[in-house]
Design a protein around this motif. Structure first.
Motif, short mmCIF file in Angstrom:
data_model
loop_
_atom_site.label_atom_id
_atom_site.label_comp_id
_atom_site.label_asym_id
_atom_site.label_seq_id
_atom_site.Cartn_x
_atom_site.Cartn_y
_atom_site.Cartn_z
N SER A 195 -6.17 -123.96 16.93
CA SER A 195 -4.69 -124.57 16.73
C SER A 195 -3.75 -123.61 16.42
CB SER A 195 -5.00 -125.67 15.52
OG SER A 195 -5.53 -125.20 14.54
N ALA B 67 -0.48 -123.23 18.36
CA ALA B 67 0.53 -124.13 18.15
C ALA B 67 1.34 -124.12 16.78
CB ALA B 67 -0.03 -125.47 18.08
N TYR B 68 0.51 -123.68 16.00
CA TYR B 68 1.25 -123.49 14.67
C TYR B 68 2.03 -122.30 14.35
CZ TYR B 68 -1.24 -127.82 12.69
OH TYR B 68 -1.09 -128.96 12.19
N ASN C 93 -1.75 -131.94 7.70
CA ASN C 93 -2.99 -131.39 8.59
C ASN C 93 -3.08 -129.76 7.97
OD1 ASN C 93 -5.20 -130.70 10.25
ND2 ASN C 93 -3.83 -130.03 11.85
N ASP D 69 3.85 -130.25 9.20
CA ASP D 69 2.91 -129.59 8.00
C ASP D 69 2.99 -128.32 7.58
OD1 ASP D 69 0.99 -131.50 8.92
OD2 ASP D 69 0.27 -130.74 10.79
N GLY E 54 3.21 -133.34 12.69
CA GLY E 54 2.85 -132.44 13.74
C GLY E 54 2.99 -130.97 13.01
N PRO E 55 2.76 -130.04 13.75
CA PRO E 55 2.83 -128.56 13.19
C PRO E 55 3.92 -128.16 12.13
CG PRO E 55 1.96 -128.44 15.35
CD PRO E 55 2.37 -129.84 15.22
N ALA F 259 4.98 -123.09 16.18
CA ALA F 259 6.04 -123.88 15.31
C ALA F 259 6.69 -123.18 14.14
CB ALA F 259 4.99 -125.06 14.79
N ARG G 189 8.41 -137.43 13.15
CA ARG G 189 7.61 -136.60 14.16
C ARG G 189 6.26 -136.18 13.73
NH1 ARG G 189 11.56 -134.42 15.96
NH2 ARG G 189 11.45 -132.46 14.60
#
Length: 583
Positions: free
Chosen positions: A154, A157-158, A190, A68, A64-65, A161, A62
């Protein structure tokens, strides 16, 4: 907000700088105990819903955050100074080497020169639950720190997460291959400033103090990093390919053993550990250590927690146990007692119960050590698993759902016309052209193996071999780890599905057996062999305690078209094997 940050404060703010102890690996010790409370963020306090630990293969695919942050957090944890009590080195060292005190819990009189981990004991399953939870809470504290470094565009979102992040698991019972994420030496994620390429923290752990690690002794001390299936003469290669091959050999058996423990075991103590003599999750757990490590770090229980696979592996073991507990919600903790073999913080011959301390893990009050009873529910530590919704279902509904998930993930490919009838194997890379049917035999067959560990050059794997004109076929395995070094160990190995998977002449022989000829065939043709993790064999005449018997059990198939039904088992009859299984 304050409540959600409690776990982070307890994990970090009690750490106080102190002088390095007399041992070169001793950590900066805290003036107060470190509480193991798990991760308490991301929980719906009204409904009780908790974030789920995820399958590592799903998390990796998947991206994403969360992916990462997981990689960055694990990398930060591994690069934390090894003298820090909350470093990767120190947390890993709780399990085995370097045999030193942690969290202020010292060695006791009568304790052994080992880590704190109670393998082959009644509290094996429950001890590892706060251990994984401790690792998880420290891991997520690093993820929170990383999430706060992302730019405004961002960061939300992080940060969200990070609140939901939990330690992932490797479901080796459904897919025995190494997680793809753990097979490459480098990884790109990222980061706060864009793409970051870094050493893959799932591939291995690089020790920061080679001289210190070398002082811990043994063959693995020669390596500056954790190693899997090392090649002779080349200490620099972490052979993930060989590790994957070894796991492919046992993946069907791991699936069989998991299903057997779910369906044939009704009490916690038998489910939890091998010394009970029943169908437990400890034998497949051991088999993963020996097979994925194959002479490397994971295969040596004193070193194994340093391999990044360890927490993925033990998170899954905890998951299987939690699923079993959900099914047996009215019998979810042991009420018996056992006797300890002795660890760093526990004297040998100590009687253990569900109220015995799980050293060195303190509860939130910072004064009381966790016990098996205090860690019995996974909600204590703020996580769940994809199969377990215990906040909006009744216990009966949850048990029904989890049984169906067990059948789907690990059940036979033909459940007597049930949901899996005619399906191909769910093990990637393998397929049954003719799915084996549980109904080919009128009974259910197991091999019962026992041995005194003191007679073995641990760790070893005891192979159960059926002989024939074309040589032998391994029907099952009993894996024995390096600790404890003494005492009897038992394994009840299901061989039903393995017999039906055989190919060649032996397959024709077995599949043409009439019911009253199955046991005579097994009595005449089953043999044992013992192999070290380097593949060399151990002469059986040096292991006089080794015993092999076979059992047949009355078998009641699951109800047709009931995806949540388990088979039933009745009276067992035990039979001797010719020569005790010795060639």
């Amino acid at each position: 907000m304050e409540k959600n940050k409690m776990w982070l404060r307890l994990a970090r703010l009690y750490m106080v700088a102190a002088a390095i102890g007399p041992c070169p690996w001793a950590g900066a010790q805290s003036t107060a105990p470190i509480a193991v409370v798990g991760v308490q963020t991301g929980i719906d306090t009204n409904a009780g819903q908790r974030p789920a630990r995820q399958n590592i293969n799903d998390l990796y695919a998947r991206g994403g955050p969360q992916w990462d942050l997981y990689v960055l957090a694990l990398s930060s944890l591994q690069t934390t100074n090894e003298t820090d009590e909350l470093s990767y080195f120190q947390i890993s060292g709780i399990h085995g080497l370097p045999f030193t005190s942690w969290n202020g819990v010292g060695q006791v009189a009568g304790g052994s020169m080992s880590g704190y981990c109670p393998h082959n004991e009644l509290i094996f399953a429950t001890w590892h639950r706060p251990y994984v939870a401790l690792f998880e809470q420290i891991l997520v504290s690093h993820a929170v720190s990383w999430a706060n470094q992302y730019p405004d565009s961002s960061a939300p979102a992080y940060q969200a997460a990070a609140q939901l992040l939990r330690q992932p698991y490797w479901d080796w019972a459904a897919d025995g291959r190494l997680p793809v994420a753990a097979t490459s030496p480098n990884v790109t994620v990222n980061g706060p400033k864009g793409a970051m390429s870094l050493r893959n923290p799932l591939y291995n752990y690089q020790f920061q103090q080679p001289a210190v690690e070398a002082s811990m002794g043994g063959p693995l001390a020669a390596y500056a990093e954790t190693i899997r299936c090392p090649l002779p003469g080349d200490p620099s290669i972490n052979n993930a390919t060989a590790s994957d091959v070894h796991m492919a050999v046992v993946q069907q058996q791991l699936r069989d053993y998991a299903y057997d423990a779910f369906t044939r075991t009704n009490t916690f103590d038998i489910m939890a550990y091998d010394a009970s003599g029943g169908a437990s999750f400890e034998n497949p757990h051991n088999l993963v250590h020996n097979s994925a490590g194959c002479g490397g770090t994971l295969g040596d229980i004193n070193w194994s927690a340093f391999d990044p696979l360890f927490m993925l592996h033990h998170c899954n073991t905890d998951r299987l146990i939690a699923m079993w507990q959900a099914i047996h919600y009215d019998n979810f903790m042991f009420t018996t007692s056992g006797v300890s073999n002795g660890q760093w913080g526990t004297a040998a011959k100590t009687v253990t119960t569900a109220d015995s301390p799980l050293k060195p893990f303190f509860q939130a009050d910072l004064a009381t050590l966790h016990t098996s009873n205090s860690v019995a529910a996974i909600k204590t530590f703020g996580y769940t698993y994809p199969e377990i919704n215990d906040w909006s279902t009744t216990p009966e509904e949850l048990a029904t759902y989890v049984r169906a998930q067990v059948n789907t993930l690990y059940g036979p490919d033909d459940l007597n016309g049930g949901a899996n009838s005619g399906s191909k194997s769910r093990i990637r890379g393998a397929r049954y052209d003719n799915p084996p049917s549980q109904q080919q035999f009128s009974k259910y067959y197991t091999a019962e193996v026992s041995v005194n560990r003191s007679e073995l050059p641990l760790p070893v794997t005891v192979n159960l071999v059926v002989s024939g004109d074309e040589g032998g076929v391994v029907l099952g395995r009993m894996a024995i780890l390096g600790m404890p070094s003494t005492g009897m160990t038992y394994a009840s190995i299901p061989i039903q599905r393995a017999m039906l998977r055989m190919t060649g002449n032996l397959s024709s022989v077995v599949k043409n057996l009439v019911p009253d000829k199955v046991i005579p065939f097994l009595q005449q043709n089953l043999m044992l062999e013992i192999r070290k993790n380097d593949g060399t064999t151990v002469p059986l005449d040096t292991v006089p305690s080794l015993q092999l018997e076979v059992q047949d059990l009355d078998y009641v198939p699951p109800a047709n078209n009931n995806s949540s039904a388990f088979p039933g088992f009745g009276k067992a009859t035990t039979w001797p094997v010719k020569g005790g299984g010795r060639c």
